[in-house]
Design an enzyme around this catalytic site. Structure first.
Site, PDB file in Angstrom:
ATOM      1  N   CYS A 133       0.806  -1.229   0.000  1.00 48.18           N
ATOM      2  CA  CYS A 133       0.000   0.000   0.000  1.00 48.18           C
ATOM      3  C   CYS A 133       0.836   1.275   0.000  1.00 48.18           C
ATOM      4  O   CYS A 133       0.421   2.285  -0.569  1.00 48.18           O
ATOM      5  CB  CYS A 133      -0.981   0.001   1.170  1.00 48.18           C
ATOM      6  SG  CYS A 133      -0.213   0.009   2.798  1.00 48.18           S
TER       7      CYS A 133
ATOM      8  N   LYS B 167      -6.278  -8.435  11.562  1.00 46.50           N
ATOM      9  CA  LYS B 167      -6.181  -7.005  11.248  1.00 46.50           C
ATOM     10  C   LYS B 167      -7.548  -6.501  10.827  1.00 46.50           C
ATOM     11  O   LYS B 167      -8.095  -6.923   9.802  1.00 46.50           O
ATOM     12  CB  LYS B 167      -5.150  -6.767  10.144  1.00 46.50           C
ATOM     13  CG  LYS B 167      -4.930  -5.299   9.811  1.00 46.50           C
ATOM     14  CD  LYS B 167      -3.821  -5.146   8.775  1.00 46.50           C
ATOM     15  CE  LYS B 167      -3.598  -3.695   8.402  1.00 46.50           C
ATOM     16  NZ  LYS B 167      -2.537  -3.542   7.387  1.00 46.50           N
TER      17      LYS B 167
ATOM     18  N   ARG C  49      -1.910   6.616   7.805  1.00 48.44           N
ATOM     19  CA  ARG C  49      -2.049   6.795   6.357  1.00 48.44           C
ATOM     20  C   ARG C  49      -1.433   8.101   5.895  1.00 48.44           C
ATOM     21  O   ARG C  49      -0.972   8.216   4.769  1.00 48.44           O
ATOM     22  CB  ARG C  49      -3.523   6.675   5.963  1.00 48.44           C
ATOM     23  CG  ARG C  49      -3.985   5.226   6.103  1.00 48.44           C
ATOM     24  CD  ARG C  49      -5.454   5.005   5.868  1.00 48.44           C
ATOM     25  NE  ARG C  49      -5.762   3.590   6.050  1.00 48.44           N
ATOM     26  CZ  ARG C  49      -6.986   3.095   6.119  1.00 48.44           C
ATOM     27  NH1 ARG C  49      -8.018   3.908   6.024  1.00 48.44           N
ATOM     28  NH2 ARG C  49      -7.176   1.800   6.298  1.00 48.44           N
TER      29      ARG C  49
ATOM     30  N   ARG D 101     -10.722  -0.687   2.454  1.00 44.05           N
ATOM     31  CA  ARG D 101     -10.043  -1.991   2.550  1.00 44.05           C
ATOM     32  C   ARG D 101     -10.908  -3.042   3.224  1.00 44.05           C
ATOM     33  O   ARG D 101     -10.407  -4.042   3.726  1.00 44.05           O
ATOM     34  CB  ARG D 101      -8.724  -1.803   3.302  1.00 44.05           C
ATOM     35  CG  ARG D 101      -7.753  -0.916   2.545  1.00 44.05           C
ATOM     36  CD  ARG D 101      -6.458  -0.707   3.298  1.00 44.05           C
ATOM     37  NE  ARG D 101      -5.535   0.074   2.467  1.00 44.05           N
ATOM     38  CZ  ARG D 101      -4.727   1.018   2.920  1.00 44.05           C
ATOM     39  NH1 ARG D 101      -4.697   1.298   4.201  1.00 44.05           N
ATOM     40  NH2 ARG D 101      -3.934   1.682   2.095  1.00 44.05           N
TER      41      ARG D 101
ATOM     42  N   GLU E  58      -9.017 -16.517  11.042  1.00 41.35           N
ATOM     43  CA  GLU E  58      -7.876 -15.875  10.375  1.00 41.35           C
ATOM     44  C   GLU E  58      -6.563 -16.328  10.998  1.00 41.35           C
ATOM     45  O   GLU E  58      -5.609 -16.667  10.294  1.00 41.35           O
ATOM     46  CB  GLU E  58      -8.007 -14.349  10.475  1.00 41.35           C
ATOM     47  CG  GLU E  58      -9.083 -13.741   9.598  1.00 41.35           C
ATOM     48  CD  GLU E  58      -8.601 -13.523   8.171  1.00 41.35           C
ATOM     49  OE1 GLU E  58      -7.455 -13.881   7.854  1.00 41.35           O
ATOM     50  OE2 GLU E  58      -9.384 -12.985   7.363  1.00 41.35           O
TER      51      GLU E  58
ATOM     52  N   LYS F 165      -4.264  -6.323  15.438  1.00 40.55           N
ATOM     53  CA  LYS F 165      -4.210  -4.903  15.111  1.00 40.55           C
ATOM     54  C   LYS F 165      -5.601  -4.388  14.737  1.00 40.55           C
ATOM     55  O   LYS F 165      -6.241  -4.986  13.878  1.00 40.55           O
ATOM     56  CB  LYS F 165      -3.243  -4.676  13.943  1.00 40.55           C
ATOM     57  CG  LYS F 165      -3.114  -3.234  13.494  1.00 40.55           C
ATOM     58  CD  LYS F 165      -2.204  -3.116  12.290  1.00 40.55           C
ATOM     59  CE  LYS F 165      -2.081  -1.663  11.848  1.00 40.55           C
ATOM     60  NZ  LYS F 165      -1.250  -1.522  10.630  1.00 40.55           N
TER      61      LYS F 165
ATOM     62  N   TYR G  94       4.386   3.417  19.053  1.00 42.07           N
ATOM     63  CA  TYR G  94       5.101   4.671  18.809  1.00 42.07           C
ATOM     64  C   TYR G  94       5.533   5.319  20.120  1.00 42.07           C
ATOM     65  O   TYR G  94       6.325   6.252  20.114  1.00 42.07           O
ATOM     66  CB  TYR G  94       4.216   5.626  18.002  1.00 42.07           C
ATOM     67  CG  TYR G  94       3.720   5.006  16.714  1.00 42.07           C
ATOM     68  CD1 TYR G  94       4.525   4.962  15.583  1.00 42.07           C
ATOM     69  CD2 TYR G  94       2.452   4.422  16.641  1.00 42.07           C
ATOM     70  CE1 TYR G  94       4.081   4.364  14.406  1.00 42.07           C
ATOM     71  CE2 TYR G  94       2.005   3.819  15.474  1.00 42.07           C
ATOM     72  CZ  TYR G  94       2.820   3.796  14.363  1.00 42.07           C
ATOM     73  OH  TYR G  94       2.392   3.187  13.203  1.00 42.07           O
TER      74      TYR G  94
END
Length: 325
Positions: free
Chosen positions: A123, A196, A206, A218, A234, A249, A314
């Site tokens: 992406c 996700k 983004r 998405r 999944e 996530k 972060y």
């Protein structure tokens, strides 16, 4: 009152040392993975406007943040790339001298003990912003797998210690595992974005990665936030296809999913404390509305308590500093 019988839970909360002695969940610097955005160009250290305290780094200044990572005792970073050129197939994602590949080489040369995780997706590199090949407005699953495998192999060739595919195409772990094994990288593990969700919490990322979709969304390949059992399906697929780690996530609004995955599988579980979660806390802290340190440590503790073995955040540099106080 002397004849009353009841539990005295407060006995174990009487002092800071007593509380520390019986604490069930502890955060350590070894739990943290720090995300880094590498960009092309020179002399770039640009703060991301929607993510105060997070930056774009050009390769010639990457040593500044890496020196800090090492000095704080953080053992691992995950790399995201923002290329100068984008096209329909995201060719810079699997170019041997792409921005992530060059960042991997630089870090492994100068900081050989750091575990370098490569985010493996298209992406950031496609001109349409989707995570796979697009034809007639539709994101094609199987043709995308070939490009994702090529990307993973190029990252392993550059020296990545772990491949972290985030694209959410069906079969992506199997395709990447096959590609790595055939290229001689059978010892490189896969940290799969196994669960996700199509989340609104990704907004600031983004901007950071310049990866907003040019059309649509998405939701055909990322999960519906309302679904719980689907997460286990999944994750099960990725385990069977050869994943070595399982990422959930986002994490903060999905702690129930973290616990489900932790209970069901025996692989290391990784939480991704995503950009929106980060920016909300940063924004409130900058306005003086909350105690940033207290909120962040409580938030990260909740993730580990829910079942995360590792946390991509972060806040990693801040947390490492606070832990060292």
């Amino acid at each position: 009152m002397s004849d009353l019988q009841f539990a005295r839970h407060r006995r174990l909360r009487q002092s800071a040392n007593m509380r520390a002695m019986v604490r069930e969940t502890n955060i350590t610097v070894n739990d943290l993975i720090y995300p880094i955005f590498a960009v092309e160009g020179e002399n770039i250290k640009n703060e991301i406007s929607s993510m105060p305290g997070a930056y774009h780094w050009s390769l010639d200044r990457l040593h500044e943040v890496m020196d800090e990572v090492v000095s704080l005792g953080i053992k691992s970073v995950i790399l995201f790339g923002v290329p100068a050129h984008k096209d329909a197939t995201g060719s810079e994602a699997y170019h041997d001298h792409g921005i992530v590949q060059e960042a991997i080489r630089l870090i492994k040369k100068n900081y050989p003990d750091i575990i370098v995780i490569a985010d493996t997706c298209l992406c950031e590199y496609t001109d349409h912003g989707h995570c796979g090949v697009v034809e007639g407005g539709k994101i094609l699953n199987d043709p995308s797998l070939d490009l994702l495998a090529k990307t993973a192999v190029s990252q392993a060739k550059a020296g990545a210690d772990i491949i972290a595919p985030s694209n959410m195409m069906d079969g992506f772990v199997a395709a990447i595992r096959k590609g790595l094994d055939e290229a001689g990288y059978e010892d490189v593990p896969i940290m799969s974005y196994a669960v996700k969700y199509a989340s609104a919490f990704y907004g600031p990322f983004r901007e950071a990665a310049d990866s907003a979709p040019a059309f649509g969304d998405r939701k055909t390949y990322q999960m519906d936030p309302a679904n719980r059992l689907e997460a286990l399906r999944e994750a099960q697929s990725d385990v069977e296809e050869g994943a070595d780690f399982l990422i959930v996530k986002p994490t903060l609004s999905y702690l129930d999913i973290v616990r489900d995955v932790r209970n069901e599988f025996r692989l290391p579980v990784v939480g991704y404390n995503v950009s929106g979660e980060y920016s909300m806390v940063k924004g409130a802290a900058l306005n003086g509305w909350i105690d940033e340190k207290a909120v962040v440590l409580e938030m990260i503790t909740s993730m580990k308590r829910a079942g995360c073995d590792l946390i991509i955040t972060y806040f990693a540099l801040d947390i490492a500093r606070w832990l060292a106080e």
